[in-house]
Write a protein that holds these residues in place. Structure first.
Motif, PDB file in Angstrom:
ATOM      1  N   CYS A  88       0.835  -1.202   0.000  1.00  0.00           N
ATOM      2  CA  CYS A  88       0.000   0.000   0.000  1.00  0.00           C
ATOM      3  C   CYS A  88       0.870   1.252   0.000  1.00  0.00           C
ATOM      4  CB  CYS A  88      -0.921   0.000   1.225  1.00  0.00           C
ATOM      5  SG  CYS A  88      -1.985   1.454   1.336  1.00  0.00           S
TER       6      CYS A  88
ATOM      7  N   GLY B  99     -10.907   3.079   4.122  1.00  0.00           N
ATOM      8  CA  GLY B  99     -10.093   2.417   3.107  1.00  0.00           C
ATOM      9  C   GLY B  99     -10.920   1.969   1.915  1.00  0.00           C
TER      10      GLY B  99
ATOM     11  N   LYS C  63      -1.852   3.126   5.993  1.00  0.00           N
ATOM     12  CA  LYS C  63      -1.367   1.758   6.205  1.00  0.00           C
ATOM     13  C   LYS C  63      -0.905   1.573   7.646  1.00  0.00           C
ATOM     14  CE  LYS C  63       2.576  -1.136   4.960  1.00  0.00           C
ATOM     15  NZ  LYS C  63       3.744  -1.262   4.072  1.00  0.00           N
TER      16      LYS C  63
ATOM     17  N   TYR D 295      -8.570   2.022  -1.249  1.00  0.00           N
ATOM     18  CA  TYR D 295      -7.378   1.297  -0.813  1.00  0.00           C
ATOM     19  C   TYR D 295      -7.716  -0.169  -0.551  1.00  0.00           C
ATOM     20  CZ  TYR D 295      -4.334   5.379   0.025  1.00  0.00           C
ATOM     21  OH  TYR D 295      -3.544   6.486  -0.097  1.00  0.00           O
TER      22      TYR D 295
END
Length: 113
Positions: free
Chosen positions: A26, A79, A32, A84
């Protein structure tokens, strides 16, 4: 009973491993780091709490863990929304964190009796 035998600890540890592996590449370093730290804190605080002497201390740590589940779930929602985390994976993890929270409530109630 040792914390290693608790299903909630086992499942929380597995989720933390999955999250660490998923975020290995990531690019969002801050996101992260915060998400992986939250995931790691859940099984870690279960272990720490269950190693405490009194049931009151154990319950206190488990309430902290439950709050960490909420923190982690929030990060998963974010996320997902910033792409993500793929939507199906995020939905799975959201469900898993909700299940952990319910399991923690059950354990807290058992310890508090």
């Amino acid at each position: 009973m040792g914390f290693e035998k608790l299903i909630v600890w086992q499942r929380s540890k597995c989720l933390a491993v999955k999250i660490y592996k998923e975020f290995a590449g990531c690019g969002g370093v801050g996101f992260k780091d915060q998400t992986t730290r939250s995931a790691l804190s859940v099984p870690s605080n279960i272990a720490e709490g269950m190693e405490r002497r009194s049931n009151k201390e154990k319950a206190h740590f488990l309430w902290i863990v439950k709050a960490s589940c909420g923190e982690l779930r929030t990060q998963i929602f974010i996320g997902r929304d910033i792409t993500y985390i793929a939507r199906p994976l995020a939905e799975n993890w959201i469900t898993e964190t909700r299940e952990r929270s319910k399991m923690l409530c059950g354990l807290i109630n058992k310890i508090s009796d």
